[in-house]
Design a protein around this motif. Structure first.
Motif, PDB file in Angstrom:
ATOM      1  N   MET A 103       2.355   4.545  -4.892  1.00 19.90           N
ATOM      2  CA  MET A 103       0.846   4.711  -4.625  1.00 19.90           C
ATOM      3  C   MET A 103       0.208   4.769  -5.787  1.00 19.90           C
ATOM      4  SD  MET A 103       0.682   7.562  -1.493  1.00 19.90           S
ATOM      5  CE  MET A 103       2.099   8.714  -1.952  1.00 19.90           C
ATOM      6  N   SER A 104       0.736   5.498  -6.923  1.00 21.00           N
ATOM      7  CA  SER A 104       0.302   5.477  -8.410  1.00 21.00           C
ATOM      8  C   SER A 104      -0.011   4.116  -8.896  1.00 21.00           C
ATOM      9  CB  SER A 104       0.843   6.543  -9.197  1.00 21.00           C
ATOM     10  OG  SER A 104       2.191   6.246  -9.166  1.00 21.00           O
ATOM     11  N   GLU A 105       1.027   3.133  -8.585  1.00 14.13           N
ATOM     12  CA  GLU A 105       1.154   2.061  -9.368  1.00 14.13           C
ATOM     13  C   GLU A 105       0.177   0.895  -8.833  1.00 14.13           C
ATOM     14  OE1 GLU A 105       4.768   0.363  -9.331  1.00 14.13           O
ATOM     15  OE2 GLU A 105       5.779   1.953 -10.197  1.00 14.13           O
ATOM     16  N   THR A 162      -2.365  14.267   5.920  1.00 13.29           N
ATOM     17  CA  THR A 162      -2.595  13.797   4.556  1.00 13.29           C
ATOM     18  C   THR A 162      -1.902  14.637   3.637  1.00 13.29           C
ATOM     19  OG1 THR A 162      -4.920  14.886   4.808  1.00 13.29           O
ATOM     20  CG2 THR A 162      -4.767  12.733   5.381  1.00 13.29           C
ATOM     21  N   THR A 163      -1.647  15.809   3.792  1.00  6.85           N
ATOM     22  CA  THR A 163      -0.949  16.611   2.846  1.00  6.85           C
ATOM     23  C   THR A 163       0.607  16.200   2.660  1.00  6.85           C
ATOM     24  OG1 THR A 163      -0.026  18.274   4.259  1.00  6.85           O
ATOM     25  CG2 THR A 163      -2.422  18.543   3.444  1.00  6.85           C
ATOM     26  N   SER A 164       1.164  15.409   3.577  1.00 11.06           N
ATOM     27  CA  SER A 164       2.522  15.016   3.250  1.00 11.06           C
ATOM     28  C   SER A 164       2.473  13.565   2.612  1.00 11.06           C
ATOM     29  CB  SER A 164       3.250  14.767   4.618  1.00 11.06           C
ATOM     30  OG  SER A 164       2.733  13.775   5.288  1.00 11.06           O
ATOM     31  N   VAL A 165       3.773  13.340   1.964  1.00  9.92           N
ATOM     32  CA  VAL A 165       3.850  12.149   1.128  1.00  9.92           C
ATOM     33  C   VAL A 165       3.849  11.116   2.124  1.00  9.92           C
ATOM     34  CG1 VAL A 165       5.311  10.761  -0.297  1.00  9.92           C
ATOM     35  CG2 VAL A 165       5.328  13.192  -0.684  1.00  9.92           C
ATOM     36  N   ILE A 166       4.308  11.234   3.219  1.00  9.70           N
ATOM     37  CA  ILE A 166       4.495   9.949   4.189  1.00  9.70           C
ATOM     38  C   ILE A 166       3.182   9.561   4.881  1.00  9.70           C
ATOM     39  CG2 ILE A 166       5.368  11.141   6.167  1.00  9.70           C
ATOM     40  CD1 ILE A 166       6.336   7.532   5.203  1.00  9.70           C
ATOM     41  N   GLY A 167       2.294  10.869   4.933  1.00  6.71           N
ATOM     42  CA  GLY A 167       0.912  10.620   5.626  1.00  6.71           C
ATOM     43  C   GLY A 167       0.129   9.748   4.620  1.00  6.71           C
ATOM     44  N   ARG A 168       0.258  10.230   3.384  1.00  5.48           N
ATOM     45  CA  ARG A 168      -0.540   9.859   2.474  1.00  5.48           C
ATOM     46  C   ARG A 168      -0.174   8.254   2.322  1.00  5.48           C
ATOM     47  NH1 ARG A 168       0.851  13.963  -0.776  1.00  5.48           N
ATOM     48  NH2 ARG A 168       1.638  12.523  -2.386  1.00  5.48           N
ATOM     49  N   PHE A 169       1.187   8.200   2.196  1.00  4.67           N
ATOM     50  CA  PHE A 169       1.808   6.763   2.059  1.00  4.67           C
ATOM     51  C   PHE A 169       1.479   5.725   3.107  1.00  4.67           C
ATOM     52  CE2 PHE A 169       5.257   3.435   2.341  1.00  4.67           C
ATOM     53  CZ  PHE A 169       5.006   2.747   1.072  1.00  4.67           C
TER      54      PHE A 169
END
Length: 68
Positions: free
Chosen positions: A64-66, A10-17
Protein backbone atom coordinates in the motif's frame (compact mmCIF):
# COMPACT_ATOMS: atom_id res chain seq x y z
CA UNK A 1 -13.60 -8.55 -5.85
CA UNK A 2 -15.66 -7.59 -2.81
CA UNK A 3 -19.36 -7.00 -3.25
CA UNK A 4 -19.83 -4.60 -0.36
CA UNK A 5 -16.58 -2.69 0.01
CA UNK A 6 -18.24 -0.09 2.23
CA UNK A 7 -18.85 -2.65 4.97
CA UNK A 8 -15.14 -3.38 5.45
CA UNK A 9 -13.44 -2.25 8.65
CA UNK A 10 -11.14 0.61 7.59
CA UNK A 11 -9.11 0.32 10.80
CA UNK A 12 -7.87 -3.18 9.94
CA UNK A 13 -4.99 -3.86 7.59
CA UNK A 14 -7.11 -6.13 5.42
CA UNK A 15 -9.97 -3.63 5.24
CA UNK A 16 -7.61 -0.89 4.09
CA UNK A 17 -5.87 -3.30 1.70
CA UNK A 18 -9.13 -4.46 0.12
CA UNK A 19 -10.24 -0.86 -0.42
CA UNK A 20 -6.80 -0.05 -1.81
CA UNK A 21 -7.06 -2.93 -4.29
CA UNK A 22 -10.46 -1.73 -5.47
CA UNK A 23 -9.32 1.90 -5.72
CA UNK A 24 -6.17 0.95 -7.66
CA UNK A 25 -7.92 -1.71 -9.77
CA UNK A 26 -5.67 -4.48 -8.45
CA UNK A 27 -7.23 -7.81 -9.36
CA UNK A 28 -7.68 -10.78 -7.05
CA UNK A 29 -5.45 -12.75 -9.42
CA UNK A 30 -2.66 -10.19 -8.95
CA UNK A 31 -3.09 -10.40 -5.17
CA UNK A 32 -2.95 -14.21 -5.26
CA UNK A 33 0.27 -14.14 -7.27
CA UNK A 34 1.87 -11.53 -5.03
CA UNK A 35 1.09 -13.45 -1.83
CA UNK A 36 1.32 -16.98 -3.22
CA UNK A 37 -2.15 -17.93 -2.01
CA UNK A 38 -5.34 -19.09 -3.69
CA UNK A 39 -8.27 -16.91 -4.73
CA UNK A 40 -10.32 -18.57 -2.02
CA UNK A 41 -7.85 -17.34 0.59
CA UNK A 42 -7.97 -13.79 -0.74
CA UNK A 43 -11.78 -13.78 -0.85
CA UNK A 44 -11.87 -15.13 2.70
CA UNK A 45 -9.52 -12.35 3.83
CA UNK A 46 -11.72 -9.75 2.18
CA UNK A 47 -14.91 -11.28 3.60
CA UNK A 48 -13.38 -11.39 7.08
CA UNK A 49 -13.68 -15.17 7.32
CA UNK A 50 -10.13 -15.22 8.61
CA UNK A 51 -7.17 -12.89 8.94
CA UNK A 52 -3.99 -12.96 6.92
CA UNK A 53 -0.83 -14.16 8.62
CA UNK A 54 1.35 -11.43 10.13
CA UNK A 55 3.89 -11.74 7.30
CA UNK A 56 1.10 -11.17 4.76
CA UNK A 57 -0.20 -8.19 6.72
CA UNK A 58 3.31 -6.70 6.65
CA UNK A 59 3.47 -7.20 2.89
CA UNK A 60 0.04 -5.56 2.53
CA UNK A 61 1.26 -2.50 4.41
CA UNK A 62 4.39 -2.37 2.26
CA UNK A 63 2.42 -2.75 -0.97
CA UNK A 64 0.00 0.00 0.00
CA UNK A 65 2.85 2.40 0.67
CA UNK A 66 4.67 1.49 -2.58
CA UNK A 67 1.72 1.77 -4.98
CA UNK A 68 0.63 5.33 -5.55
Amino acid sequence: MVHNINSLDTTSVIGRFARHCVAKNISVVAVTRYFGVSRTVVYNWFKGTYSPRPRHQERMEALMSEVL
